[in-house]
Design a protein around this motif. Structure first.
Motif, PDB file in Angstrom:
ATOM      1  N   SER A 159      34.018  37.738  36.362  1.00 42.23           N
ATOM      2  CA  SER A 159      34.528  39.075  36.111  1.00 42.23           C
ATOM      3  C   SER A 159      35.763  39.080  35.227  1.00 42.23           C
ATOM      4  O   SER A 159      36.642  38.236  35.356  1.00 42.23           O
ATOM      5  N   ASN A 160      35.812  40.053  34.356  1.00 42.41           N
ATOM      6  CA  ASN A 160      37.041  40.464  33.701  1.00 42.41           C
ATOM      7  C   ASN A 160      37.358  41.848  34.279  1.00 42.41           C
ATOM      8  O   ASN A 160      36.577  42.775  34.074  1.00 42.41           O
ATOM      9  N   PRO A 161      38.400  41.980  35.092  1.00 43.23           N
ATOM     10  CA  PRO A 161      39.617  41.177  35.128  1.00 43.23           C
ATOM     11  C   PRO A 161      39.762  40.225  36.318  1.00 43.23           C
ATOM     12  O   PRO A 161      40.702  39.437  36.337  1.00 43.23           O
ATOM     13  N   THR A 162      38.921  40.300  37.339  1.00 41.78           N
ATOM     14  CA  THR A 162      39.257  39.651  38.612  1.00 41.78           C
ATOM     15  C   THR A 162      38.985  38.163  38.641  1.00 41.78           C
ATOM     16  O   THR A 162      39.537  37.448  39.480  1.00 41.78           O
ATOM     17  N   GLY A 163      38.084  37.659  37.778  1.00 45.57           N
ATOM     18  CA  GLY A 163      37.716  36.250  37.823  1.00 45.57           C
ATOM     19  C   GLY A 163      36.756  35.904  38.943  1.00 45.57           C
ATOM     20  O   GLY A 163      36.487  34.722  39.180  1.00 45.57           O
ATOM     21  N   ALA A 164      36.203  36.908  39.639  1.00 46.58           N
ATOM     22  CA  ALA A 164      35.226  36.650  40.700  1.00 46.58           C
ATOM     23  C   ALA A 164      33.897  36.209  40.082  1.00 46.58           C
ATOM     24  O   ALA A 164      33.528  36.635  38.978  1.00 46.58           O
ATOM     25  N   VAL A 165      33.175  35.356  40.801  1.00 44.07           N
ATOM     26  CA  VAL A 165      31.884  34.843  40.346  1.00 44.07           C
ATOM     27  C   VAL A 165      30.799  35.296  41.320  1.00 44.07           C
ATOM     28  O   VAL A 165      30.946  35.143  42.542  1.00 44.07           O
ATOM     29  N   ALA A 166      29.710  35.855  40.796  1.00 47.37           N
ATOM     30  CA  ALA A 166      28.567  36.251  41.620  1.00 47.37           C
ATOM     31  C   ALA A 166      27.657  35.046  41.832  1.00 47.37           C
ATOM     32  O   ALA A 166      27.294  34.361  40.872  1.00 47.37           O
ATOM     33  N   ASP A 167      27.295  34.794  43.093  1.00 47.89           N
ATOM     34  CA  ASP A 167      26.418  33.662  43.370  1.00 47.89           C
ATOM     35  C   ASP A 167      24.958  34.028  43.123  1.00 47.89           C
ATOM     36  O   ASP A 167      24.635  35.182  42.791  1.00 47.89           O
ATOM     37  N   VAL A 168      24.069  33.058  43.267  1.00 47.58           N
ATOM     38  CA  VAL A 168      22.655  33.263  42.976  1.00 47.58           C
ATOM     39  C   VAL A 168      22.076  34.376  43.842  1.00 47.58           C
ATOM     40  O   VAL A 168      21.329  35.234  43.348  1.00 47.58           O
ATOM     41  N   GLU A 169      22.411  34.393  45.108  1.00 49.10           N
ATOM     42  CA  GLU A 169      21.849  35.399  46.013  1.00 49.10           C
ATOM     43  C   GLU A 169      22.280  36.802  45.615  1.00 49.10           C
ATOM     44  O   GLU A 169      21.467  37.749  45.619  1.00 49.10           O
ATOM     45  N   THR A 170      23.530  36.977  45.257  1.00 54.29           N
ATOM     46  CA  THR A 170      24.017  38.294  44.832  1.00 54.29           C
ATOM     47  C   THR A 170      23.313  38.756  43.574  1.00 54.29           C
ATOM     48  O   THR A 170      22.886  39.916  43.470  1.00 54.29           O
ATOM     49  N   LEU A 171      23.166  37.864  42.612  1.00 52.38           N
ATOM     50  CA  LEU A 171      22.468  38.211  41.379  1.00 52.38           C
ATOM     51  C   LEU A 171      21.003  38.528  41.648  1.00 52.38           C
ATOM     52  O   LEU A 171      20.438  39.461  41.065  1.00 52.38           O
ATOM     53  N   ARG A 172      20.372  37.758  42.532  1.00 47.79           N
ATOM     54  CA  ARG A 172      18.962  37.995  42.835  1.00 47.79           C
ATOM     55  C   ARG A 172      18.761  39.362  43.484  1.00 47.79           C
ATOM     56  O   ARG A 172      17.810  40.086  43.144  1.00 47.79           O
ATOM     57  N   VAL A 298      53.474  31.947  39.737  1.00 51.09           N
ATOM     58  CA  VAL A 298      53.168  33.271  40.290  1.00 51.09           C
ATOM     59  C   VAL A 298      53.219  33.233  41.815  1.00 51.09           C
ATOM     60  O   VAL A 298      53.827  34.095  42.460  1.00 51.09           O
ATOM     61  N   LEU A 299      52.605  32.231  42.398  1.00 53.96           N
ATOM     62  CA  LEU A 299      52.633  32.098  43.859  1.00 53.96           C
ATOM     63  C   LEU A 299      54.052  31.827  44.352  1.00 53.96           C
ATOM     64  O   LEU A 299      54.482  32.373  45.374  1.00 53.96           O
ATOM     65  N   GLY A 300      54.782  31.002  43.619  1.00 48.95           N
ATOM     66  CA  GLY A 300      56.152  30.695  44.005  1.00 48.95           C
ATOM     67  C   GLY A 300      57.061  31.898  43.943  1.00 48.95           C
ATOM     68  O   GLY A 300      58.075  31.968  44.658  1.00 48.95           O
ATOM     69  N   ALA A 301      56.710  32.881  43.099  1.00 47.93           N
ATOM     70  CA  ALA A 301      57.515  34.098  42.986  1.00 47.93           C
ATOM     71  C   ALA A 301      57.156  35.121  44.060  1.00 47.93           C
ATOM     72  O   ALA A 301      57.730  36.225  44.086  1.00 47.93           O
ATOM     73  N   GLY A 302      56.233  34.757  44.944  1.00 46.56           N
ATOM     74  CA  GLY A 302      55.922  35.622  46.070  1.00 46.56           C
ATOM     75  C   GLY A 302      54.753  36.552  45.896  1.00 46.56           C
ATOM     76  O   GLY A 302      54.478  37.386  46.763  1.00 46.56           O
ATOM     77  N   TYR A 303      54.034  36.435  44.789  1.00 39.74           N
ATOM     78  CA  TYR A 303      52.876  37.285  44.563  1.00 39.74           C
ATOM     79  C   TYR A 303      51.618  36.671  45.193  1.00 39.74           C
ATOM     80  O   TYR A 303      51.591  35.478  45.534  1.00 39.74           O
ATOM     81  N   VAL A 304      50.582  37.481  45.294  1.00 37.69           N
ATOM     82  CA  VAL A 304      49.288  37.034  45.810  1.00 37.69           C
ATOM     83  C   VAL A 304      48.286  37.044  44.662  1.00 37.69           C
ATOM     84  O   VAL A 304      48.201  38.026  43.917  1.00 37.69           O
ATOM     85  N   VAL A 305      47.539  35.944  44.517  1.00 35.63           N
ATOM     86  CA  VAL A 305      46.484  35.847  43.504  1.00 35.63           C
ATOM     87  C   VAL A 305      45.139  35.931  44.211  1.00 35.63           C
ATOM     88  O   VAL A 305      44.849  35.119  45.092  1.00 35.63           O
ATOM     89  N   GLU A 306      44.332  36.914  43.835  1.00 35.31           N
ATOM     90  CA  GLU A 306      43.021  37.100  44.448  1.00 35.31           C
ATOM     91  C   GLU A 306      41.919  36.722  43.467  1.00 35.31           C
ATOM     92  O   GLU A 306      42.065  36.871  42.253  1.00 35.31           O
ATOM     93  N   HIS A 307      40.797  36.238  44.017  1.00 34.16           N
ATOM     94  CA  HIS A 307      39.640  35.814  43.204  1.00 34.16           C
ATOM     95  C   HIS A 307      40.083  34.758  42.185  1.00 34.16           C
ATOM     96  O   HIS A 307      40.466  33.674  42.573  1.00 34.16           O
ATOM     97  N   SER A 308      40.010  35.101  40.877  1.00 36.44           N
ATOM     98  CA  SER A 308      40.492  34.193  39.821  1.00 36.44           C
ATOM     99  C   SER A 308      39.788  32.851  39.880  1.00 36.44           C
ATOM    100  O   SER A 308      40.382  31.801  39.618  1.00 36.44           O
ATOM    101  N   GLU A 309      38.499  32.878  40.204  1.00 35.00           N
ATOM    102  CA  GLU A 309      37.704  31.660  40.341  1.00 35.00           C
ATOM    103  C   GLU A 309      37.259  31.089  38.996  1.00 35.00           C
ATOM    104  O   GLU A 309      36.884  29.918  38.897  1.00 35.00           O
ATOM    105  N   GLY A 311      37.315  32.141  34.357  1.00 24.15           N
ATOM    106  CA  GLY A 311      37.798  33.026  33.304  1.00 24.15           C
ATOM    107  C   GLY A 311      39.222  32.736  32.881  1.00 24.15           C
ATOM    108  O   GLY A 311      39.784  31.689  33.192  1.00 24.15           O
ATOM    109  N   LEU A 312      39.815  33.700  32.198  1.00 21.51           N
ATOM    110  CA  LEU A 312      41.112  33.490  31.557  1.00 21.51           C
ATOM    111  C   LEU A 312      42.219  34.370  32.122  1.00 21.51           C
ATOM    112  O   LEU A 312      43.204  34.637  31.435  1.00 21.51           O
ATOM    113  N   TYR A 313      42.065  34.791  33.390  1.00 18.65           N
ATOM    114  CA  TYR A 313      43.056  35.697  33.947  1.00 18.65           C
ATOM    115  C   TYR A 313      43.348  35.353  35.403  1.00 18.65           C
ATOM    116  O   TYR A 313      42.494  34.820  36.123  1.00 18.65           O
ATOM    117  N   LEU A 314      44.549  35.695  35.842  1.00 17.54           N
ATOM    118  CA  LEU A 314      44.909  35.712  37.252  1.00 17.54           C
ATOM    119  C   LEU A 314      44.984  37.175  37.682  1.00 17.54           C
ATOM    120  O   LEU A 314      45.577  38.006  36.987  1.00 17.54           O
TER     121      LEU A 314
END
Length: 377
Positions: A159-172, A298-309, A311-314
């Motif tokens: 995904s752009n922007p989240t970096g989440a990846v759909a697995d085979v079952e989700t795509l099917r 980013v993590l050291g500054a106290g933020y939370v990074v979600e997905h980002s599995e 791609g080119l984004y956090l």
């Protein structure tokens, strides 16, 4: 093919001028981690192919040269585990024009629904509106399955922007639900060569055209792909679409009438780029180093990074228990001299996140990391 009037719809990136100014006022200058344009040199193997095809006195073919189509088919087999006929591929002038124009090229209009993820590249929405169709942001298949008015379903993995990846079952499940109602599914897979999560590094990011997903049939399915990031050729506008041969043939016929042709030298450059895996691996290593440094800061500054599995984004939000919307975060980062993308640009569901791009030079990434570590939280 009629187009709706989009003159009143502002281009999102034109609205962040005040935050650009705030970031630029930093004594050490701006670190732009917003739009995500590549900054690294185009590889020699690609530039040499472009230069070698510079004597382009004749018109190029809309369908692409046989060499390019063979290279795309070979790339699918080698890198994505997909067998595809060389006639079922079509070069495009970048992937954004395909995304924006596809509902119109498929002759969708009033009464037709175009499904896209509820956090997504905004051009899916714009393309539906341009055709006069209705965009429908969804969280999952259950939000649209069984609807007879759904004609086109956009998938974006990674995904752009989240970096989440759909697995085979989700795509099917997506393919099965679309086939039940006769909808076309198009998967935007532009970041598939940039996995970071251990699972996707080991297995590879699944494609919509993978036989495990589609049951060995590409009927009603298309994949959009771009070389902009993996080969640092955003300025070449080098991309392609592939899948259902009948759909590709129909798109080809329309594009011939409209003169939507990738220039001949760019076709030659694409052919060379698709045949060379080493420069892609090298670019991925470069992005990986930048990602590791940024993620740690980013993590050291106290933020939370979600997905980002992949791609080119956090995909970043405030710490648990801290209520900040995306504009609060954009301002907070701009005060550190860092420009990031407001999550709201990607839909209402992104309103508490910002998108942080990896596409900055090593020196600018290091500057961003230093500012995140030293500035107060």
């Amino acid at each position: 093919m009629g187009f709706a009037d989009l003159s009143g719809l502002p281009y999102p990136w034109d609205t962040i001028g005040p935050y650009v100014d705030r970031a630029r006022s930093h004594p050490d200058g701006i670190v732009d981690l917003s739009i995500g344009t590549p900054v690294d040199p185009t590889p020699d193997v690609v530039r040499d192919a472009l230069a070698g095809a510079g004597d382009a006195h004749g018109y190029p073919t809309t369908h692409g040269t046989p060499a390019l189509r063979d290279a795309i088919a070979a790339w699918f087999a080698r890198r994505r585990g997909v067998a595809i006929d060389a006639d079922a591929v079509l070069p495009t002038v970048g992937s954004k024009e395909l995304v924006g124009l596809l509902p119109s090229l498929l002759r969708l209009g009033a009464g037709d629904v175009v499904v896209h993820p509820d956090v997504a590249y905004p051009t899916y929405d714009v393309g539906a509106r341009l055709a006069g169709a209705t965009p429908l942001p969804v969280a999952g298949v259950e939000d649209w399955a069984g609807r007879a008015d759904v004609r086109l379903v956009w998938v974006n993995s990674p995904s752009n922007p989240t970096g989440a990846v759909a697995d085979v079952e989700t795509l099917r499940r997506t393919v099965e639900a679309a086939r039940e109602i006769g909808a076309v599914v198009v998967s935007d897979e532009c970041y598939a060569e940039l996995p970071w999560a251990e699972r996707w590094v080991a297995e590879g990011v699944p494609s919509l055209l993978d036989p495990r997903v589609c049951g060995g049939s590409h009927a009603g399915l298309l994949v959009a792909y771009s070389l902009s990031k993996q080969s640092s050729v955003a300025g070449y506008r080098a991309a392609f679409v592939a899948g259902d041969q009948d759909l590709v043939r129909d798109l080809l016929a329309t594009r011939k009438h409209l003169g939507m042709i990738v220039p001949g030298p760019v076709q030659a450059a694409m052919t060379a780029a698709l045949a060379d895996d080493e420069h892609v691996a090298a670019q991925r290593r470069t992005y990986g180093r930048r990602r590791e440094r940024l993620l740690d800061a980013v993590l050291g500054a106290g933020y939370v990074v979600e997905h980002s599995e992949a791609g080119l984004y956090l995909w970043v939000r405030a710490a648990d228990g801290v209520q900040k919307d995306c504009w609060d975060l954009v301002g907070e980062w701009a005060d550190r001299g860092i420009l990031v993308g407001p999550g709201e640009f990607y839909g209402a569901a992104g309103a508490r996140h910002v998108r942080v791009s990896l596409t900055a030079s090593d020196e600018r990434v290091d500057a961003a990391c230093d500012r995140l570590r030293t500035a107060p939280r």
